[in-house]
Design a protein around this motif. Sequence first.
Motif, PDB file in Angstrom:
ATOM      1  N   ASN A  53       8.724 -22.249  76.891  1.00 29.15           N
ATOM      2  CA  ASN A  53       8.857 -23.609  75.721  1.00 29.15           C
ATOM      3  C   ASN A  53       7.493 -23.798  75.328  1.00 29.15           C
ATOM      4  OD1 ASN A  53      11.202 -24.556  76.714  1.00 29.15           O
ATOM      5  ND2 ASN A  53      10.495 -25.570  78.469  1.00 29.15           N
ATOM      6  N   GLY A  54       7.383 -23.980  73.986  1.00 36.92           N
ATOM      7  CA  GLY A  54       6.228 -23.892  73.094  1.00 36.92           C
ATOM      8  C   GLY A  54       5.844 -22.734  72.501  1.00 36.92           C
ATOM      9  N   ALA A  55       6.602 -21.420  72.706  1.00 44.02           N
ATOM     10  CA  ALA A  55       6.153 -20.321  72.249  1.00 44.02           C
ATOM     11  C   ALA A  55       6.466 -20.013  70.686  1.00 44.02           C
ATOM     12  CB  ALA A  55       6.899 -19.188  72.891  1.00 44.02           C
ATOM     13  N   GLY A  56       7.242 -20.787  70.112  1.00 42.02           N
ATOM     14  CA  GLY A  56       7.499 -20.809  68.829  1.00 42.02           C
ATOM     15  C   GLY A  56       9.093 -20.481  68.310  1.00 42.02           C
ATOM     16  N   ARG A  57       9.798 -19.995  69.602  1.00 37.99           N
ATOM     17  CA  ARG A  57      11.098 -19.420  69.240  1.00 37.99           C
ATOM     18  C   ARG A  57      12.231 -20.536  68.656  1.00 37.99           C
ATOM     19  NH1 ARG A  57      13.972 -21.194  73.688  1.00 37.99           N
ATOM     20  NH2 ARG A  57      12.526 -21.758  75.497  1.00 37.99           N
ATOM     21  N   THR A  58      12.224 -21.859  69.097  1.00 39.45           N
ATOM     22  CA  THR A  58      12.911 -22.605  68.637  1.00 39.45           C
ATOM     23  C   THR A  58      12.706 -22.881  66.731  1.00 39.45           C
ATOM     24  OG1 THR A  58      13.508 -23.624  70.604  1.00 39.45           O
ATOM     25  CG2 THR A  58      13.814 -25.191  68.513  1.00 39.45           C
ATOM     26  N   THR A  59      11.253 -23.004  66.757  1.00 38.89           N
ATOM     27  CA  THR A  59      10.882 -23.200  65.233  1.00 38.89           C
ATOM     28  C   THR A  59      11.303 -21.972  64.532  1.00 38.89           C
ATOM     29  OG1 THR A  59       8.976 -24.361  66.006  1.00 38.89           O
ATOM     30  CG2 THR A  59       8.742 -23.669  63.876  1.00 38.89           C
ATOM     31  N   ALA A  60      11.002 -20.752  64.857  1.00 43.47           N
ATOM     32  CA  ALA A  60      11.728 -19.552  64.319  1.00 43.47           C
ATOM     33  C   ALA A  60      13.079 -19.596  64.034  1.00 43.47           C
ATOM     34  CB  ALA A  60      11.439 -18.346  65.051  1.00 43.47           C
ATOM     35  N   LEU A  61      14.086 -20.103  65.005  1.00 44.29           N
ATOM     36  CA  LEU A  61      15.294 -20.319  64.788  1.00 44.29           C
ATOM     37  C   LEU A  61      15.581 -21.244  63.764  1.00 44.29           C
ATOM     38  CD1 LEU A  61      17.647 -18.787  66.139  1.00 44.29           C
ATOM     39  CD2 LEU A  61      18.242 -20.838  67.613  1.00 44.29           C
ATOM     40  N   HIS A  62      14.981 -22.304  63.832  1.00 45.80           N
ATOM     41  CA  HIS A  62      15.247 -23.559  62.777  1.00 45.80           C
ATOM     42  C   HIS A  62      14.734 -23.213  61.429  1.00 45.80           C
ATOM     43  CE1 HIS A  62      16.219 -27.027  65.619  1.00 45.80           C
ATOM     44  NE2 HIS A  62      16.661 -25.944  66.185  1.00 45.80           N
ATOM     45  N   THR A  63      13.585 -22.460  61.294  1.00 45.42           N
ATOM     46  CA  THR A  63      13.181 -22.030  59.913  1.00 45.42           C
ATOM     47  C   THR A  63      14.215 -21.154  59.539  1.00 45.42           C
ATOM     48  OG1 THR A  63      10.946 -22.265  60.811  1.00 45.42           O
ATOM     49  CG2 THR A  63      11.452 -20.683  58.661  1.00 45.42           C
ATOM     50  N   LEU A  64      14.783 -20.139  60.124  1.00 45.39           N
ATOM     51  CA  LEU A  64      15.768 -19.158  59.877  1.00 45.39           C
ATOM     52  C   LEU A  64      16.973 -20.228  59.104  1.00 45.39           C
ATOM     53  CD1 LEU A  64      16.082 -16.690  62.300  1.00 45.39           C
ATOM     54  CD2 LEU A  64      15.410 -16.283  60.129  1.00 45.39           C
ATOM     55  N   ALA A  65      17.400 -21.296  59.919  1.00 46.16           N
ATOM     56  CA  ALA A  65      18.406 -22.162  59.454  1.00 46.16           C
ATOM     57  C   ALA A  65      18.091 -23.139  58.378  1.00 46.16           C
ATOM     58  CB  ALA A  65      18.788 -22.908  60.805  1.00 46.16           C
ATOM     59  N   GLY A  66      17.009 -23.240  58.047  1.00 41.71           N
ATOM     60  CA  GLY A  66      16.627 -24.119  56.969  1.00 41.71           C
ATOM     61  C   GLY A  66      16.213 -25.547  57.582  1.00 41.71           C
ATOM     62  N   ALA A  67      16.516 -25.621  58.772  1.00 41.41           N
ATOM     63  CA  ALA A  67      16.089 -27.074  59.281  1.00 41.41           C
ATOM     64  C   ALA A  67      14.523 -27.479  59.303  1.00 41.41           C
ATOM     65  CB  ALA A  67      16.738 -27.203  60.779  1.00 41.41           C
ATOM     66  N   VAL A  68      13.752 -26.371  59.137  1.00 46.70           N
ATOM     67  CA  VAL A  68      12.460 -26.559  58.947  1.00 46.70           C
ATOM     68  C   VAL A  68      12.012 -25.648  57.871  1.00 46.70           C
ATOM     69  CG1 VAL A  68       9.976 -25.887  60.236  1.00 46.70           C
ATOM     70  CG2 VAL A  68      12.138 -26.811  61.422  1.00 46.70           C
ATOM     71  N   ARG A  69      11.224 -26.219  56.928  1.00 47.94           N
ATOM     72  CA  ARG A  69      10.563 -25.672  55.935  1.00 47.94           C
ATOM     73  C   ARG A  69       8.992 -25.190  56.155  1.00 47.94           C
ATOM     74  NH1 ARG A  69      11.449 -26.688  50.440  1.00 47.94           N
ATOM     75  NH2 ARG A  69      13.767 -26.998  51.222  1.00 47.94           N
ATOM     76  N   VAL A  72      23.550 -23.614  66.450  1.00 50.27           N
ATOM     77  CA  VAL A  72      23.941 -24.806  67.347  1.00 50.27           C
ATOM     78  C   VAL A  72      22.447 -24.858  68.220  1.00 50.27           C
ATOM     79  CG1 VAL A  72      25.139 -25.004  69.603  1.00 50.27           C
ATOM     80  CG2 VAL A  72      26.191 -23.562  67.948  1.00 50.27           C
ATOM     81  N   PRO A  73      22.156 -26.037  68.144  1.00 46.15           N
ATOM     82  CA  PRO A  73      20.673 -26.296  68.558  1.00 46.15           C
ATOM     83  C   PRO A  73      20.916 -26.540  70.126  1.00 46.15           C
ATOM     84  CG  PRO A  73      21.692 -28.452  67.504  1.00 46.15           C
ATOM     85  CD  PRO A  73      22.480 -27.236  67.330  1.00 46.15           C
ATOM     86  N   ALA A  74      19.595 -26.688  70.939  1.00 46.61           N
ATOM     87  CA  ALA A  74      19.581 -26.582  72.219  1.00 46.61           C
ATOM     88  C   ALA A  74      20.313 -28.078  72.732  1.00 46.61           C
ATOM     89  CB  ALA A  74      18.257 -26.363  72.626  1.00 46.61           C
ATOM     90  N   GLU A  75      20.077 -29.097  71.862  1.00 46.24           N
ATOM     91  CA  GLU A  75      20.624 -30.394  72.161  1.00 46.24           C
ATOM     92  C   GLU A  75      21.983 -30.435  72.019  1.00 46.24           C
ATOM     93  OE1 GLU A  75      18.243 -30.117  69.851  1.00 46.24           O
ATOM     94  OE2 GLU A  75      16.502 -30.137  70.922  1.00 46.24           O
ATOM     95  N   ARG A  76      22.766 -30.996  72.977  1.00 48.50           N
ATOM     96  CA  ARG A  76      24.497 -30.576  72.551  1.00 48.50           C
ATOM     97  C   ARG A  76      24.699 -31.487  71.337  1.00 48.50           C
ATOM     98  NH1 ARG A  76      23.244 -31.608  78.243  1.00 48.50           N
ATOM     99  NH2 ARG A  76      23.326 -29.271  79.091  1.00 48.50           N
ATOM    100  N   ALA A  77      25.068 -30.658  70.310  1.00 47.95           N
ATOM    101  CA  ALA A  77      25.370 -31.370  69.190  1.00 47.95           C
ATOM    102  C   ALA A  77      26.924 -31.674  69.057  1.00 47.95           C
ATOM    103  CB  ALA A  77      24.989 -30.333  67.853  1.00 47.95           C
ATOM    104  N   VAL A  78      27.525 -32.681  69.887  1.00 49.24           N
ATOM    105  CA  VAL A  78      28.728 -33.124  69.627  1.00 49.24           C
ATOM    106  C   VAL A  78      28.894 -34.596  69.169  1.00 49.24           C
ATOM    107  CG1 VAL A  78      29.414 -31.645  71.510  1.00 49.24           C
ATOM    108  CG2 VAL A  78      28.844 -34.005  72.050  1.00 49.24           C
ATOM    109  N   PHE A  79      30.006 -34.958  68.624  1.00 48.95           N
ATOM    110  CA  PHE A  79      30.241 -36.181  68.334  1.00 48.95           C
ATOM    111  C   PHE A  79      30.960 -37.004  69.492  1.00 48.95           C
ATOM    112  CE2 PHE A  79      30.370 -33.856  64.247  1.00 48.95           C
ATOM    113  CZ  PHE A  79      29.455 -34.421  63.683  1.00 48.95           C
TER     114      PHE A  79
END
Length: 219
Positions: free
Chosen positions: A39-55, A84-91
């Motif tokens: 946690n905090g290594a940057g893997r989630t940020t890298a993933l979200h950058t690939l997705a376009g969720a982070v610029r 598919v983010p780590a937080e469960r993305a359901v309606f």
Amino acid sequence: MSVEVQLRAVRVRYGLLEALHGVDLACPAGRVTVLLGRNGAGRTTALHTLAGAVRPAAGRVLWAGRDVTALSAYRRARQGLALVPAERAVFASLTVAENLGPRAAAVEAYFPELVPLLPRRAGTLSGGQQQMVALGRALLAGPRLLLLDEPDRGLAPSVAARLHGQLLEAADEGLTVVLAAQSLPGTLAGAGVVHVLRRGQVVFSGEPSELLSGPVGLS
């Protein structure tokens, strides 16, 4: 092997904090790539950058050789990217079937456990069941590029192992998968590439066998 998506010299900042420090990483087409790190290594940020969720503040994101750095997450999704983010993305207020969409019954191929739950509202399910719904929705969409952040979270070991096998099979059929995890399970030993991130930098890139036999740690 050809590269499907990659980061080039990417820096990402959250206010004064820089989460990625000039990261380069490439994900081969039709393979499973694993981003490893604590946690905090940057893997989630890298993933979200690939997705376009982070610029990114600097650097580029390339998809199939095209610079998509300025392309919105919505437009990337329209072109075949699913996250598919780590937080469960359901309606929560919708039923499982409504969450899964018109091909809901086909989820049996991935998660037969969900079939008897199709009429249930997603918000009444356990955490692991909600995770299966989120994963099932992404898989049923037939993406070209699938990004998963800790997809094992909340899943029984047997279900996680089955999912890993299905991801490897789907990659053999042309799907590109990028998966973020804290450790590398044996059931993903067939992954194409592993990138280890530590404190916002890539400290290892190679095949799973190289990681398992080498001195690289995650701390």
